[in-house]
Design a protein around this motif. Structure first.
Motif, mmCIF file in Angstrom:
data_model
loop_
_atom_site.group_PDB
_atom_site.id
_atom_site.type_symbol
_atom_site.label_atom_id
_atom_site.label_comp_id
_atom_site.label_asym_id
_atom_site.label_seq_id
_atom_site.Cartn_x
_atom_site.Cartn_y
_atom_site.Cartn_z
ATOM 1 N N ILE A 24 0.868 -1.172 0.000
ATOM 2 C CA ILE A 24 0.000 0.000 0.000
ATOM 3 C C ILE A 24 0.909 1.227 0.000
ATOM 4 O O ILE A 24 1.535 1.535 1.007
ATOM 5 C CB ILE A 24 -0.937 0.000 1.224
ATOM 6 C CG1 ILE A 24 -1.783 -1.263 1.254
ATOM 7 C CG2 ILE A 24 -1.816 1.234 1.212
ATOM 8 C CD1 ILE A 24 -2.583 -1.432 2.515
ATOM 9 N N ARG A 25 1.005 1.897 -1.127
ATOM 10 C CA ARG A 25 1.925 3.028 -1.254
ATOM 11 C C ARG A 25 1.307 4.356 -0.818
ATOM 12 O O ARG A 25 2.006 5.299 -0.500
ATOM 13 C CB ARG A 25 2.406 3.138 -2.696
ATOM 14 C CG ARG A 25 3.160 1.916 -3.139
ATOM 15 C CD ARG A 25 3.819 2.101 -4.491
ATOM 16 N NE ARG A 25 4.281 0.838 -5.046
ATOM 17 C CZ ARG A 25 5.290 0.125 -4.592
ATOM 18 N NH1 ARG A 25 5.931 0.522 -3.532
ATOM 19 N NH2 ARG A 25 5.639 -1.009 -5.157
ATOM 20 N N HIS A 26 -0.021 4.423 -0.826
ATOM 21 C CA HIS A 26 -0.717 5.656 -0.459
ATOM 22 C C HIS A 26 -2.018 5.270 0.242
ATOM 23 O O HIS A 26 -2.624 4.246 -0.085
ATOM 24 C CB HIS A 26 -1.017 6.484 -1.728
ATOM 25 C CG HIS A 26 -1.518 7.847 -1.425
ATOM 26 N ND1 HIS A 26 -2.849 8.133 -1.308
ATOM 27 C CD2 HIS A 26 -0.854 9.013 -1.197
ATOM 28 C CE1 HIS A 26 -2.997 9.414 -1.029
ATOM 29 N NE2 HIS A 26 -1.796 9.973 -0.953
ATOM 30 N N PRO A 27 -2.471 6.069 1.218
ATOM 31 C CA PRO A 27 -3.722 5.727 1.915
ATOM 32 C C PRO A 27 -4.914 5.487 0.991
ATOM 33 O O PRO A 27 -5.778 4.668 1.291
ATOM 34 C CB PRO A 27 -3.958 6.938 2.820
ATOM 35 C CG PRO A 27 -2.596 7.467 3.101
ATOM 36 C CD PRO A 27 -1.824 7.244 1.816
ATOM 37 N N SER A 28 -4.945 6.155 -0.148
ATOM 38 C CA SER A 28 -6.076 5.959 -1.070
ATOM 39 C C SER A 28 -6.105 4.537 -1.630
ATOM 40 O O SER A 28 -7.165 4.053 -2.032
ATOM 41 C CB SER A 28 -6.021 6.976 -2.214
ATOM 42 O OG SER A 28 -4.844 6.796 -2.980
ATOM 43 N N GLU A 29 -4.956 3.862 -1.644
ATOM 44 C CA GLU A 29 -4.923 2.471 -2.109
ATOM 45 C C GLU A 29 -5.557 1.531 -1.088
ATOM 46 O O GLU A 29 -6.055 0.468 -1.443
ATOM 47 C CB GLU A 29 -3.489 2.041 -2.395
ATOM 48 C CG GLU A 29 -2.869 2.752 -3.579
ATOM 49 C CD GLU A 29 -1.427 2.343 -3.815
ATOM 50 O OE1 GLU A 29 -0.959 1.353 -3.213
ATOM 51 O OE2 GLU A 29 -0.755 3.024 -4.598
ATOM 52 N N LEU A 90 2.857 -1.673 4.322
ATOM 53 C CA LEU A 90 3.472 -0.403 3.949
ATOM 54 C C LEU A 90 4.774 -0.672 3.202
ATOM 55 O O LEU A 90 5.427 -1.689 3.415
ATOM 56 C CB LEU A 90 3.744 0.444 5.195
ATOM 57 C CG LEU A 90 2.521 0.870 6.001
ATOM 58 C CD1 LEU A 90 2.948 1.730 7.185
ATOM 59 C CD2 LEU A 90 1.518 1.593 5.143
ATOM 60 N N ASP A 94 9.108 2.896 4.838
ATOM 61 C CA ASP A 94 8.083 3.821 5.338
ATOM 62 C C ASP A 94 7.768 3.488 6.783
ATOM 63 O O ASP A 94 7.665 2.315 7.151
ATOM 64 C CB ASP A 94 6.799 3.730 4.515
ATOM 65 C CG ASP A 94 6.833 4.571 3.264
ATOM 66 O OD1 ASP A 94 7.920 5.036 2.895
ATOM 67 O OD2 ASP A 94 5.760 4.739 2.643
ATOM 68 N N CYS A 96 5.135 3.643 9.950
ATOM 69 C CA CYS A 96 3.703 3.801 10.210
ATOM 70 C C CYS A 96 3.446 5.017 11.100
ATOM 71 O O CYS A 96 2.310 5.426 11.271
ATOM 72 C CB CYS A 96 3.120 2.542 10.821
ATOM 73 S SG CYS A 96 3.786 2.092 12.413
ATOM 74 N N SER A 98 4.781 7.993 10.392
ATOM 75 C CA SER A 98 4.910 9.208 9.580
ATOM 76 C C SER A 98 3.546 9.884 9.507
ATOM 77 O O SER A 98 2.506 9.267 9.763
ATOM 78 C CB SER A 98 5.424 8.875 8.184
ATOM 79 O OG SER A 98 4.452 8.145 7.463
ATOM 80 N N GLU A 100 1.764 10.626 7.079
ATOM 81 C CA GLU A 100 0.872 10.026 6.083
ATOM 82 C C GLU A 100 0.153 8.790 6.622
ATOM 83 O O GLU A 100 -0.970 8.491 6.234
ATOM 84 C CB GLU A 100 1.692 9.646 4.849
ATOM 85 C CG GLU A 100 0.872 9.107 3.718
ATOM 86 C CD GLU A 100 1.712 8.782 2.495
ATOM 87 O OE1 GLU A 100 1.173 8.878 1.387
ATOM 88 O OE2 GLU A 100 2.898 8.423 2.649
ATOM 89 N N TRP A 101 0.806 8.075 7.551
ATOM 90 C CA TRP A 101 0.283 6.794 8.010
ATOM 91 C C TRP A 101 -0.075 6.757 9.494
ATOM 92 O O TRP A 101 -0.501 5.711 9.984
ATOM 93 C CB TRP A 101 1.299 5.691 7.729
ATOM 94 C CG TRP A 101 1.572 5.505 6.284
ATOM 95 C CD1 TRP A 101 2.705 5.852 5.607
ATOM 96 C CD2 TRP A 101 0.687 4.949 5.312
ATOM 97 N NE1 TRP A 101 2.594 5.545 4.281
ATOM 98 C CE2 TRP A 101 1.359 4.984 4.067
ATOM 99 C CE3 TRP A 101 -0.603 4.426 5.361
ATOM 100 C CZ2 TRP A 101 0.787 4.511 2.897
ATOM 101 C CZ3 TRP A 101 -1.173 3.959 4.198
ATOM 102 C CH2 TRP A 101 -0.485 4.002 2.984
#
Length: 149
Positions: A24-29, A90, A94, A96, A98, A100-101
């Motif tokens: 999962i590279r981006h939350p939208s995924e 993730l 990356d 968790c 950060s 973004e996550w």
């Protein structure tokens, strides 16, 4: 309880995905339409179950026999596992934690504490001979549904 356990295990075996390397590279995924619907239905169902359990517990003398409470506990615990499994997907490197996550470990923590508190509440209100096997069976059944998502 044993029937729920067997059914849940069978469903998990039938619908379990093969080893996944999905990252999962981006939350939208993560937030696919299926996940949005599942989480929305889960919030509504858990709110309904919690209200129902509390109304019955207030009227009872401490010997709760329904399956609403084990279902509620199992559902909250499987929601935690959904977000926990997302943390494992993730990208390498990356964190968790950060910006973004950070919502992932936050949700895991809140749902974990809520599930633990609900387990303690349930063990006070319901016989372990009913509660534990029913939760185990519901856990397996709900997690097999999550595998399909």
């Amino acid at each position: 309880g044993i029937a729920f356990c067997g059914a849940g295990t069978g469903l998990s075996l039938v619908f379990a995905p093969s080893i996944s390397t999905t990252v999962i590279r981006h939350p939208s995924e993560f937030w696919s339409s299926e996940i949005w619907i599942y989480v929305g239905v889960s919030i509504i169902a858990c709110t309904f179950l919690a209200g129902r359990v509390m109304s019955v517990v207030k009227k009872s003398d401490g010997d709760y026999r329904g399956l609403d409470l084990p279902l509620l506990v199992a559902w909250v615990m499987t929601l935690e596992k959904l977000f926990n499994s997302a943390m494992g997907r993730l990208p390498a490197g990356d964190s968790c934690f950060s910006t973004e996550w950070i919502w992932l470990p936050s949700l895991v923590g809140v749902l974990c504490l809520l599930g633990g508190a609900m387990n303690l509440f349930a063990l006070e209100k319901q016989s372990t001979h009913i509660f534990v096997p029913a939760v185990f069976g519901f856990l397996g059944s709900i997690m097999s549904l999550q595998c399909v998502l």
